[in-house]
Scaffold this motif. Structure first.
Motif, PDB file in Angstrom:
ATOM      1  N   ASP A  43       0.672  -3.962   6.234  1.00  0.00           N
ATOM      2  CA  ASP A  43       1.897  -3.244   6.599  1.00  0.00           C
ATOM      3  C   ASP A  43       2.817  -4.166   7.408  1.00  0.00           C
ATOM      4  N   ALA A  44       3.989  -3.653   7.769  1.00  0.00           N
ATOM      5  CA  ALA A  44       5.000  -4.468   8.453  1.00  0.00           C
ATOM      6  C   ALA A  44       4.557  -4.933   9.836  1.00  0.00           C
ATOM      7  N   ALA A  45       3.568  -4.264  10.421  1.00  0.00           N
ATOM      8  CA  ALA A  45       3.047  -4.667  11.729  1.00  0.00           C
ATOM      9  C   ALA A  45       1.925  -5.699  11.593  1.00  0.00           C
ATOM     10  N   PRO A  60      -0.032   4.460   0.390  1.00  0.00           N
ATOM     11  CA  PRO A  60       0.736   4.899   1.560  1.00  0.00           C
ATOM     12  C   PRO A  60       0.696   3.822   2.643  1.00  0.00           C
ATOM     13  N   LEU A  61       1.749   3.750   3.441  1.00  0.00           N
ATOM     14  CA  LEU A  61       1.783   2.862   4.612  1.00  0.00           C
ATOM     15  C   LEU A  61       2.398   3.617   5.784  1.00  0.00           C
ATOM     16  N   PRO A  62       2.034   3.239   7.022  1.00  0.00           N
ATOM     17  CA  PRO A  62       2.657   3.849   8.196  1.00  0.00           C
ATOM     18  C   PRO A  62       3.949   3.133   8.591  1.00  0.00           C
ATOM     19  N   THR A  63       4.338   2.103   7.852  1.00  0.00           N
ATOM     20  CA  THR A  63       5.570   1.349   8.128  1.00  0.00           C
ATOM     21  C   THR A  63       6.460   1.369   6.886  1.00  0.00           C
ATOM     22  N   ALA A  64       7.746   1.058   7.078  1.00  0.00           N
ATOM     23  CA  ALA A  64       8.729   1.156   5.996  1.00  0.00           C
ATOM     24  C   ALA A  64       8.664  -0.003   5.009  1.00  0.00           C
ATOM     25  N   SER A  65       7.770  -0.945   5.255  1.00  0.00           N
ATOM     26  CA  SER A  65       7.600  -2.046   4.305  1.00  0.00           C
ATOM     27  C   SER A  65       6.208  -2.642   4.473  1.00  0.00           C
ATOM     28  N   GLY A  66       5.862  -3.502   3.541  1.00  0.00           N
ATOM     29  CA  GLY A  66       4.578  -4.181   3.564  1.00  0.00           C
ATOM     30  C   GLY A  66       4.399  -4.940   2.270  1.00  0.00           C
ATOM     31  N   PHE A  67       3.173  -5.368   2.006  1.00  0.00           N
ATOM     32  CA  PHE A  67       2.919  -6.021   0.730  1.00  0.00           C
ATOM     33  C   PHE A  67       1.451  -5.881   0.369  1.00  0.00           C
ATOM     34  N   MET A  68       1.168  -6.118  -0.890  1.00  0.00           N
ATOM     35  CA  MET A  68      -0.198  -6.056  -1.415  1.00  0.00           C
ATOM     36  C   MET A  68      -0.484  -7.311  -2.208  1.00  0.00           C
ATOM     37  N   SER A  69      -1.733  -7.707  -2.196  1.00  0.00           N
ATOM     38  CA  SER A  69      -2.201  -8.794  -3.057  1.00  0.00           C
ATOM     39  C   SER A  69      -3.643  -8.470  -3.423  1.00  0.00           C
ATOM     40  N   GLY A  70      -4.163  -9.185  -4.401  1.00  0.00           N
ATOM     41  CA  GLY A  70      -5.539  -8.905  -4.765  1.00  0.00           C
ATOM     42  C   GLY A  70      -5.984  -9.625  -6.010  1.00  0.00           C
ATOM     43  N   HIS A  71      -7.136  -9.176  -6.511  1.00  0.00           N
ATOM     44  CA  HIS A  71      -7.649  -9.734  -7.759  1.00  0.00           C
ATOM     45  C   HIS A  71      -8.583  -8.739  -8.427  1.00  0.00           C
ATOM     46  N   PHE A 112       2.813  -8.571  -4.098  1.00  0.00           N
ATOM     47  CA  PHE A 112       4.070  -7.870  -4.335  1.00  0.00           C
ATOM     48  C   PHE A 112       4.507  -7.130  -3.082  1.00  0.00           C
ATOM     49  N   SER A 113       5.819  -7.022  -2.948  1.00  0.00           N
ATOM     50  CA  SER A 113       6.443  -6.465  -1.761  1.00  0.00           C
ATOM     51  C   SER A 113       6.642  -4.963  -1.912  1.00  0.00           C
ATOM     52  N   LEU A 114       6.398  -4.251  -0.828  1.00  0.00           N
ATOM     53  CA  LEU A 114       6.635  -2.817  -0.760  1.00  0.00           C
ATOM     54  C   LEU A 114       7.792  -2.617   0.207  1.00  0.00           C
ATOM     55  N   SER A 140      11.153  -0.142   1.433  1.00  0.00           N
ATOM     56  CA  SER A 140      11.841   1.141   1.372  1.00  0.00           C
ATOM     57  C   SER A 140      13.273   0.932   1.853  1.00  0.00           C
ATOM     58  N   PRO A 141      14.133   1.913   1.596  1.00  0.00           N
ATOM     59  CA  PRO A 141      15.501   1.793   2.103  1.00  0.00           C
ATOM     60  C   PRO A 141      15.559   1.735   3.628  1.00  0.00           C
ATOM     61  N   ASP A 142      14.484   2.201   4.312  1.00  0.00           N
ATOM     62  CA  ASP A 142      14.448   2.180   5.778  1.00  0.00           C
ATOM     63  C   ASP A 142      14.017   0.836   6.357  1.00  0.00           C
ATOM     64  N   SER A 143      13.559  -0.078   5.487  1.00  0.00           N
ATOM     65  CA  SER A 143      13.078  -1.370   6.006  1.00  0.00           C
ATOM     66  C   SER A 143      14.234  -2.308   6.215  1.00  0.00           C
ATOM     67  N   LYS A 144      14.125  -3.139   7.250  1.00  0.00           N
ATOM     68  CA  LYS A 144      15.153  -4.133   7.541  1.00  0.00           C
ATOM     69  C   LYS A 144      14.720  -5.458   6.921  1.00  0.00           C
ATOM     70  N   ARG A 145      15.591  -6.052   6.136  1.00  0.00           N
ATOM     71  CA  ARG A 145      15.291  -7.334   5.506  1.00  0.00           C
ATOM     72  C   ARG A 145      15.414  -8.449   6.533  1.00  0.00           C
ATOM     73  N   VAL A 146      14.429  -9.340   6.548  1.00  0.00           N
ATOM     74  CA  VAL A 146      14.460 -10.502   7.420  1.00  0.00           C
ATOM     75  C   VAL A 146      14.400 -11.730   6.524  1.00  0.00           C
ATOM     76  N   LEU A 147      15.403 -12.566   6.601  1.00  0.00           N
ATOM     77  CA  LEU A 147      15.435 -13.783   5.803  1.00  0.00           C
ATOM     78  C   LEU A 147      15.112 -14.962   6.687  1.00  0.00           C
ATOM     79  N   ASN A 148      14.231 -15.821   6.220  1.00  0.00           N
ATOM     80  CA  ASN A 148      13.852 -17.010   6.999  1.00  0.00           C
ATOM     81  C   ASN A 148      14.707 -18.172   6.604  1.00  0.00           C
TER      82      ASN A 148
END
Length: 130
Positions: free
Chosen positions: A56-58, A89-100, A118-120, A122-130
């Motif tokens: 998740d985002a945290a 489901p996630l408790p944050t407005a964004s996150g990501f998944m990976s696996g095999h 892949f990125s998860l 939502s419209p509530d997530s704030k985009r952070v660009l590095n």
């Protein structure tokens, strides 16, 4: 769309945020994701197990391991594909998944194929660009 190819087996993922199943007030966010597994190789293979790492985002991680996908262990002959949709489901407005996935060939050889990270979002997530 996210894509990975391992041993001539292609895995594509398309995540989709589901606002009707999410609630920012309750800190519950839900995504569906559709996965297509295509055997572009010359040998028949079977999907046996899955292993997901959900972050998740945290930065909290959850690992999920299990037999098959959506209750199935599909067998894919050369040229065949298997498609399924699941959710997370996630408790944050964004996150990501990976696996095999663990696969097994006709001759009994076990091997892993990558699911692209892949990125998860939502419209509530704030985009952070590095």
């Amino acid at each position: 769309m996210y894509r990975a190819v391992t041993r001539q087996i292609e895995v594509t993922v398309e995540p989709n945020f589901l606002p009707e199943r999410s609630s920012a007030e309750n800190r519950q966010y839900f995504w569906s994701y559709t996965i297509v597994i295509t055997n572009t190789g010359e040998e028949t293979v079977q999907l046996r197990t899955r292993h997901w790492i959900i972050t998740d985002a945290a930065g909290r991680k959850q690992e999920v391991r299990g037999e098959g996908v959506v209750g199935e262990q599909p067998v894919l002959a050369p040229g065949e594909r298997f498609e399924y949709t699941s959710g997370v489901p996630l408790p944050t407005a964004s996150g990501f998944m990976s696996g095999h996935y663990q696969m097994v060939s006709e001759n009994g050889e076990k091997f892993e194929i990558d699911v692209p990270a892949f990125s998860l979002d939502s419209p509530d997530s704030k985009r952070v660009l590095n």
